[in-house]
Design a protein around this motif. Structure first.
Motif, short mmCIF file in Angstrom:
data_model
loop_
_atom_site.label_atom_id
_atom_site.label_comp_id
_atom_site.label_asym_id
_atom_site.label_seq_id
_atom_site.Cartn_x
_atom_site.Cartn_y
_atom_site.Cartn_z
N ALA A 42 0.83 -1.21 0.00
CA ALA A 42 0.00 0.00 0.00
C ALA A 42 0.86 1.26 0.00
N ASN A 43 2.11 1.14 0.43
CA ASN A 43 3.01 2.29 0.41
C ASN A 43 3.50 2.62 -0.99
N TRP A 44 3.43 1.65 -1.92
CA TRP A 44 4.02 1.84 -3.23
C TRP A 44 3.04 1.78 -4.38
N TYR A 45 1.85 1.21 -4.17
CA TYR A 45 0.88 1.05 -5.24
C TYR A 45 -0.49 1.58 -4.80
N GLY A 46 -1.28 1.96 -5.81
CA GLY A 46 -2.65 2.37 -5.53
C GLY A 46 -2.79 3.83 -5.14
N PRO A 47 -3.99 4.26 -4.87
CA PRO A 47 -4.26 5.68 -4.60
C PRO A 47 -3.65 6.19 -3.30
N ASP A 48 -3.38 5.30 -2.34
CA ASP A 48 -2.84 5.73 -1.06
C ASP A 48 -1.33 5.53 -0.96
N ARG A 49 -0.68 5.35 -2.09
CA ARG A 49 0.77 5.16 -2.10
C ARG A 49 1.50 6.43 -1.67
N ALA A 50 2.78 6.30 -1.38
CA ALA A 50 3.59 7.46 -1.04
C ALA A 50 3.71 8.39 -2.25
N LYS A 51 3.61 9.68 -2.00
CA LYS A 51 3.68 10.67 -3.08
C LYS A 51 4.68 11.77 -2.71
N ILE A 52 5.23 12.39 -3.72
CA ILE A 52 6.18 13.47 -3.48
C ILE A 52 5.48 14.64 -2.81
N PHE A 53 4.29 14.94 -3.29
CA PHE A 53 3.48 16.01 -2.69
C PHE A 53 2.17 15.40 -2.18
N PRO A 54 2.15 14.94 -0.96
CA PRO A 54 0.97 14.21 -0.45
C PRO A 54 -0.32 15.03 -0.46
N ASP A 55 -0.21 16.33 -0.34
CA ASP A 55 -1.41 17.16 -0.26
C ASP A 55 -1.97 17.55 -1.62
N LEU A 56 -1.27 17.19 -2.68
CA LEU A 56 -1.72 17.52 -4.03
C LEU A 56 -2.23 16.27 -4.75
N GLU A 57 -3.27 16.44 -5.52
CA GLU A 57 -3.82 15.34 -6.30
C GLU A 57 -2.89 15.03 -7.47
N PRO A 58 -2.46 13.78 -7.63
CA PRO A 58 -1.56 13.45 -8.74
C PRO A 58 -2.28 13.54 -10.07
N PRO A 59 -1.56 13.64 -11.18
CA PRO A 59 -2.19 13.67 -12.49
C PRO A 59 -3.04 12.42 -12.73
N SER A 60 -4.06 12.56 -13.53
CA SER A 60 -5.01 11.46 -13.73
C SER A 60 -4.37 10.23 -14.38
N HIS A 61 -3.27 10.44 -15.13
CA HIS A 61 -2.65 9.31 -15.81
C HIS A 61 -1.69 8.53 -14.90
N LEU A 62 -1.44 9.03 -13.70
CA LEU A 62 -0.59 8.33 -12.73
C LEU A 62 -1.50 7.74 -11.65
N LYS A 63 -1.82 6.48 -11.79
CA LYS A 63 -2.80 5.83 -10.91
C LYS A 63 -2.16 4.89 -9.89
N GLY A 64 -0.82 4.84 -9.86
CA GLY A 64 -0.17 3.93 -8.94
C GLY A 64 -0.11 2.51 -9.44
N GLU A 65 -0.22 2.31 -10.75
CA GLU A 65 -0.17 0.96 -11.33
C GLU A 65 1.25 0.43 -11.41
N TYR A 66 2.21 1.33 -11.57
CA TYR A 66 3.58 0.91 -11.85
C TYR A 66 4.52 1.23 -10.69
N PRO A 67 5.59 0.45 -10.53
CA PRO A 67 6.56 0.72 -9.46
C PRO A 67 7.26 2.06 -9.69
N GLY A 68 7.48 2.78 -8.60
CA GLY A 68 8.18 4.06 -8.70
C GLY A 68 7.29 5.23 -9.04
N ASP A 69 5.98 5.02 -9.04
CA ASP A 69 5.03 6.11 -9.35
C ASP A 69 4.74 6.88 -8.07
#
Length: 263
Positions: A42-69
């Protein structure tokens, strides 16, 4: 140019279309193996994964499907699916080369400095590589088979060997191993470390993270070599011995360093 562009586009589509089964069923934040929650993934995949800017909504094309997103694509480089597939493959493949390259830069210099090994150019990576292009250096690489006396043959044989490996990787045949494979994960796992899907998914993340560090490190090695003419370990030793006078500001600024540092 048009032909090259079309070929590149088809290759990118092929990469995207032939993702591994492991990626198509990558565990999300709420569905680990067998549908169970996997807090580690859950830390690396999906909507609740770790993000560079946790308070900002990521772009719609980055859904946490791939490693390193980490949900960061501020210029929209990955908005186009074909370009995303190509860039993802380029990052992982260049990162793997950088992992080997960074190790290759450090190992010879380490052996010379700590074990007194006799290596061309005192083990400094760019001097050693230059020496490897001489007949004497190539004979060492050729294990005494005299390949250094025929550098064109050594060059061509290396290209053919790497080319054959790349063809096997790109075809994603799996080399006789069971399971679906693609251009990024062609199926070479002699130790069986990726048999567990959750472990495989986590190792993909670790690979990408270390690959990014290795690419950054190799860029640093290159800049250091151009500026100081020394290897990375010698530069590190100089900095640790005298941080005030051996640092990036002093090396880049040169004679004006004292003004910049206020000395």
């Amino acid at each position: 140019m048009m032909l090259a562009s079309k070929t590149l586009g088809r290759a990118a589509l092929k990469v995207d279309a032939r993702r591994t089964m492991a990626e198509r069923t990558t565990p999300t934040a709420t569905s680990g193996r067998g549908g169970a929650t996997s807090s580690a993934l859950a830390n690396w995949y999906g909507p609740d994964r770790a993000k560079i800017f946790p308070d900002l909504e990521p772009p719609s094309h980055l859904k946490g499907e791939y490693p390193g997103d980490y949900g960061w694509d501020w210029v929209g480089l990955c908005a186009d699916p074909e370009r995303f597939a190509f860039l993802r493959q380029a990052e992982i493949m260049n990162g793997r080369w950088a992992l080997f390259g960074a190790l290759g830069c450090l190992a010879p210099e380490f052996l010379v400095r700590n074990n007194g090994a006799k290596i061309f150019g005192d083990g400094v990576w760019f001097k050693t590589n230059a020496a490897a292009l001489t007949p004497e250096g190539a004979n060492i690489l050729g294990a005494g088979f005299g390949l250094g006396n025929n550098l064109p043959f050594l060059f061509v044989s290396t290209i053919l060997l790497i080319g054959a490996t790349e063809v096997w990787r790109y075809n994603g045949s799996g080399g006789g191993f069971e399971g679906p494979y693609d251009t990024l994960y062609p199926g070479w796992d002699p130790l069986g470390v990726c048999e567990d899907p959750d472990t495989f998914a986590e190792l993909k993340v670790k690979e990408v993270k270390n690959a990014r560090l290795a690419m950054t490190a190799f860029l640093g090695f290159l800049v250091q070599g151009l500026v100081t003419g020394k290897g990375p370990l010698e530069n590190l030793a100089d900095h640790l011995a005298d941080p005030t006078h051996n640092n990036a500001v002093v090396n880049i600024a040169g004679n004006n360093a004292s003004k910049i540092l206020g000395a």
